[in-house]
Design an enzyme around this catalytic site. Sequence first.
Site, PDB file in Angstrom:
ATOM      1  N   ASP A   1      58.047  61.382  18.627  1.00 35.75           N
ATOM      2  CA  ASP A   1      59.339  61.200  19.304  1.00 35.75           C
ATOM      3  C   ASP A   1      60.386  60.625  18.343  1.00 35.75           C
ATOM      4  O   ASP A   1      60.988  59.582  18.584  1.00 35.75           O
ATOM      5  CB  ASP A   1      59.196  60.338  20.567  1.00 35.75           C
ATOM      6  CG  ASP A   1      58.613  61.129  21.736  1.00 35.75           C
ATOM      7  OD1 ASP A   1      58.102  62.244  21.512  1.00 35.75           O
ATOM      8  OD2 ASP A   1      58.663  60.633  22.881  1.00 35.75           O
TER       9      ASP A   1
ATOM     10  N   ARG B   1      54.010  61.059  34.987  1.00 38.91           N
ATOM     11  CA  ARG B   1      55.000  61.938  34.358  1.00 38.91           C
ATOM     12  C   ARG B   1      54.902  63.379  34.847  1.00 38.91           C
ATOM     13  O   ARG B   1      55.764  64.196  34.551  1.00 38.91           O
ATOM     14  CB  ARG B   1      54.800  61.939  32.841  1.00 38.91           C
ATOM     15  CG  ARG B   1      54.969  60.589  32.192  1.00 38.91           C
ATOM     16  CD  ARG B   1      54.648  60.680  30.710  1.00 38.91           C
ATOM     17  NE  ARG B   1      54.571  59.373  30.085  1.00 38.91           N
ATOM     18  CZ  ARG B   1      55.593  58.754  29.492  1.00 38.91           C
ATOM     19  NH1 ARG B   1      56.768  59.326  29.450  1.00 38.91           N
ATOM     20  NH2 ARG B   1      55.420  57.566  28.930  1.00 38.91           N
TER      21      ARG B   1
ATOM     22  N   ASN C   1      55.589  64.161  22.266  1.00 34.79           N
ATOM     23  CA  ASN C   1      55.891  65.163  23.298  1.00 34.79           C
ATOM     24  C   ASN C   1      57.317  65.697  23.173  1.00 34.79           C
ATOM     25  O   ASN C   1      57.645  66.761  23.702  1.00 34.79           O
ATOM     26  CB  ASN C   1      55.644  64.595  24.697  1.00 34.79           C
ATOM     27  CG  ASN C   1      56.573  63.438  25.034  1.00 34.79           C
ATOM     28  OD1 ASN C   1      56.622  62.438  24.311  1.00 34.79           O
ATOM     29  ND2 ASN C   1      57.315  63.549  26.118  1.00 34.79           N
ATOM     30  N   HIS C   2      58.190  64.971  22.432  1.00 34.45           N
ATOM     31  CA  HIS C   2      59.566  65.457  22.255  1.00 34.45           C
ATOM     32  C   HIS C   2      59.728  66.335  21.022  1.00 34.45           C
ATOM     33  O   HIS C   2      60.829  66.835  20.781  1.00 34.45           O
ATOM     34  CB  HIS C   2      60.553  64.293  22.220  1.00 34.45           C
ATOM     35  CG  HIS C   2      60.972  63.857  23.583  1.00 34.45           C
ATOM     36  ND1 HIS C   2      62.104  64.332  24.213  1.00 34.45           N
ATOM     37  CD2 HIS C   2      60.376  63.014  24.465  1.00 34.45           C
ATOM     38  CE1 HIS C   2      62.195  63.792  25.417  1.00 34.45           C
ATOM     39  NE2 HIS C   2      61.163  62.984  25.597  1.00 34.45           N
TER      40      HIS C   2
ATOM     41  N   HIS D   1      50.291  59.913  19.839  1.00 37.66           N
ATOM     42  CA  HIS D   1      51.531  59.570  20.531  1.00 37.66           C
ATOM     43  C   HIS D   1      51.292  59.165  21.983  1.00 37.66           C
ATOM     44  O   HIS D   1      51.809  58.156  22.450  1.00 37.66           O
ATOM     45  CB  HIS D   1      52.512  60.742  20.480  1.00 37.66           C
ATOM     46  CG  HIS D   1      53.786  60.450  21.194  1.00 37.66           C
ATOM     47  ND1 HIS D   1      54.733  59.578  20.680  1.00 37.66           N
ATOM     48  CD2 HIS D   1      54.277  60.855  22.404  1.00 37.66           C
ATOM     49  CE1 HIS D   1      55.745  59.480  21.526  1.00 37.66           C
ATOM     50  NE2 HIS D   1      55.496  60.235  22.580  1.00 37.66           N
TER      51      HIS D   1
ATOM     52  N   HIS E   1      63.496  58.124  18.679  1.00 35.67           N
ATOM     53  CA  HIS E   1      64.434  58.784  19.606  1.00 35.67           C
ATOM     54  C   HIS E   1      65.885  58.813  19.115  1.00 35.67           C
ATOM     55  O   HIS E   1      66.802  58.448  19.840  1.00 35.67           O
ATOM     56  CB  HIS E   1      64.359  58.144  20.993  1.00 35.67           C
ATOM     57  CG  HIS E   1      63.260  58.707  21.845  1.00 35.67           C
ATOM     58  ND1 HIS E   1      63.173  60.041  22.165  1.00 35.67           N
ATOM     59  CD2 HIS E   1      62.184  58.113  22.423  1.00 35.67           C
ATOM     60  CE1 HIS E   1      62.100  60.250  22.900  1.00 35.67           C
ATOM     61  NE2 HIS E   1      61.480  59.096  23.074  1.00 35.67           N
TER      62      HIS E   1
ATOM     63  N   ASP F   1      65.705  63.406  20.065  1.00 35.09           N
ATOM     64  CA  ASP F   1      66.077  63.510  21.489  1.00 35.09           C
ATOM     65  C   ASP F   1      66.597  62.174  22.021  1.00 35.09           C
ATOM     66  O   ASP F   1      66.216  61.098  21.571  1.00 35.09           O
ATOM     67  CB  ASP F   1      64.914  63.988  22.369  1.00 35.09           C
ATOM     68  CG  ASP F   1      64.771  65.514  22.370  1.00 35.09           C
ATOM     69  OD1 ASP F   1      65.747  66.199  22.018  1.00 35.09           O
ATOM     70  OD2 ASP F   1      63.683  65.994  22.710  1.00 35.09           O
ATOM     71  N   ARG F   2      67.454  62.293  23.025  1.00 35.37           N
ATOM     72  CA  ARG F   2      68.100  61.171  23.706  1.00 35.37           C
ATOM     73  C   ARG F   2      69.127  60.478  22.811  1.00 35.37           C
ATOM     74  O   ARG F   2      70.307  60.527  23.075  1.00 35.37           O
ATOM     75  CB  ARG F   2      67.082  60.183  24.285  1.00 35.37           C
ATOM     76  CG  ARG F   2      66.242  60.808  25.409  1.00 35.37           C
ATOM     77  CD  ARG F   2      65.450  59.742  26.160  1.00 35.37           C
ATOM     78  NE  ARG F   2      64.694  60.320  27.264  1.00 35.37           N
ATOM     79  CZ  ARG F   2      65.158  60.500  28.479  1.00 35.37           C
ATOM     80  NH1 ARG F   2      66.393  60.162  28.774  1.00 35.37           N
ATOM     81  NH2 ARG F   2      64.401  61.012  29.429  1.00 35.37           N
TER      82      ARG F   2
ATOM     83  N   HIS G   1      55.066  56.293  23.155  1.00 31.55           N
ATOM     84  CA  HIS G   1      55.352  57.098  24.354  1.00 31.55           C
ATOM     85  C   HIS G   1      55.956  56.355  25.540  1.00 31.55           C
ATOM     86  O   HIS G   1      56.513  56.965  26.429  1.00 31.55           O
ATOM     87  CB  HIS G   1      54.039  57.784  24.773  1.00 31.55           C
ATOM     88  CG  HIS G   1      54.139  58.903  25.754  1.00 31.55           C
ATOM     89  ND1 HIS G   1      55.132  59.854  25.727  1.00 31.55           N
ATOM     90  CD2 HIS G   1      53.322  59.248  26.803  1.00 31.55           C
ATOM     91  CE1 HIS G   1      54.922  60.725  26.701  1.00 31.55           C
ATOM     92  NE2 HIS G   1      53.852  60.377  27.368  1.00 31.55           N
TER      93      HIS G   1
ATOM     94  N   ASP H   1      58.122  55.354  18.939  1.00 35.08           N
ATOM     95  CA  ASP H   1      59.271  56.240  19.189  1.00 35.08           C
ATOM     96  C   ASP H   1      60.539  55.717  18.516  1.00 35.08           C
ATOM     97  O   ASP H   1      60.854  54.527  18.603  1.00 35.08           O
ATOM     98  CB  ASP H   1      59.546  56.348  20.691  1.00 35.08           C
ATOM     99  CG  ASP H   1      58.353  56.829  21.498  1.00 35.08           C
ATOM    100  OD1 ASP H   1      57.217  56.432  21.179  1.00 35.08           O
ATOM    101  OD2 ASP H   1      58.559  57.587  22.460  1.00 35.08           O
TER     102      ASP H   1
END
Length: 482
Positions: free
Chosen positions: A255, A384, A287-288, A336, A228, A258-259, A411, A226
Amino acid sequence: MDSQVTENAKLAEKYKEDANQCFNNQDFNQAIELYAKAIELNPNVAVYYANRSFAYLKTECFGYALTDADKSIEIDKSYVKGYYRRAAAHMSLGKFKMALKDYETVTKARPNDKQAKMKYTECNKIVKKMAFEKAIAVDDVKKSIADSINLENIVIEDDYSGPKLEDGNVTLEFMEDLMETYKKQGKLHRIYAYKILLDVKQLFMKQSTLVDIAIPDDSKFTVCGDIHGQFYDLMNIFKLNGLPSPSNPYLFNGDFVDRGSFSVECIFTLFGFKLLYPEHFFMSRGNHESQTMNQMYGFEGEVKAKYTAQMSELFTEVYNWLPLAHCLNNRVLVMHGGLFSRDDVELTEIRNIDRNRQPPEEGIMCELLWSDPQPQNGRAPSKRGVGVQFGPDVTKNFLEKNDLDYIIRSHEVKSEGYEMAHDGKCITVFSAPNYCDSMGNMGAFITLRGKDLKPTFVTYKAVPHPDVKPMAYANSLLSLIC
């Protein structure tokens, strides 16, 4: 007996106070352990579950957060914070209608709570927007955003001095110029941004859902987890390990966005390298890379702020074509999230997934993006709330069935940036150090050689970045969580 109950209640309160202190110090895992001790001693106190729910939200264990919020409400139906926490868990999972019900309960209980009213209004807007989009959607003929973009109508202003594609193509000089521009917080012109997205979509459409990668015996190959939106940490990876090239290939394992609030810079850098070296630079969907996550965790807001709403829709189209897994020399599978709720999944089934869609809430496409390993054998519901948790026996069976040596997945934040689990057969790599500017974790990437595919781990700390906070572009509803 009564004195023992009183003693337990006192000790439980002490654990709660200690847990609250850990929470305030952003040591969320320790807080979770201490709340659990309080619950064990005095299991009928709603606030313990609601507080632990909040800590689970912070560690992205949305399923556990939901369970705890439910429990706090079950103990005390008038406990408003329980509904707040449950709404936040539902929001994090993209279950907006269910979140709206809880926000409604909060606003009725606290009619003068301005923050609750704002969250109810924001959530209601999302629910109405989704209902409207569903109503106008035409199932059999969904118009492609890519087809509606006419680059000839986009004007390059005279004062634009940033990177320019050469005859419409990405070159190494363009990529070097782009990265330098981004380091100085400059911007790529929208005509080139759109061109990169249109071209990379065409490239991903030609790729398989499961991509086979051949690594020669003496060649190095790098796998990153990730990112991010942490652009300056991405630049540090290239500084430590060299820029991507035909002799220095990379796989980024989902990923990308995001964030972190430099997601636009990350994704155009990665897509640029994909176009420059299509056979030596690989990207897996995380997943993002989905519409719901991007709506909530900042990427959609960032694209709208830096470009247009139309471009955010185009990103959704591009992400739908990202491969879901890669297989290195027929020996190592990289995805992922993780493995599956069924024992009979073969690589052929992964190859045949129809991936051009938003991730479903169950099934092997969902599990590739969302699942996590657990230390004990067997399977368990996901912490999750999406995907599954799988044990060492599940990994062993899958590897034997598909004649593989081990799996690499991402992840999950790991304090050292990586983790070897399941007797070394399930490796996690996470490449965003000090995740969200708050977790204090190392970042890591994996290098391996074709001849033995033995993983070597390189770890590193976060580097400084401009003063833009993580989640700066996220949906305001997430202020409860981050």
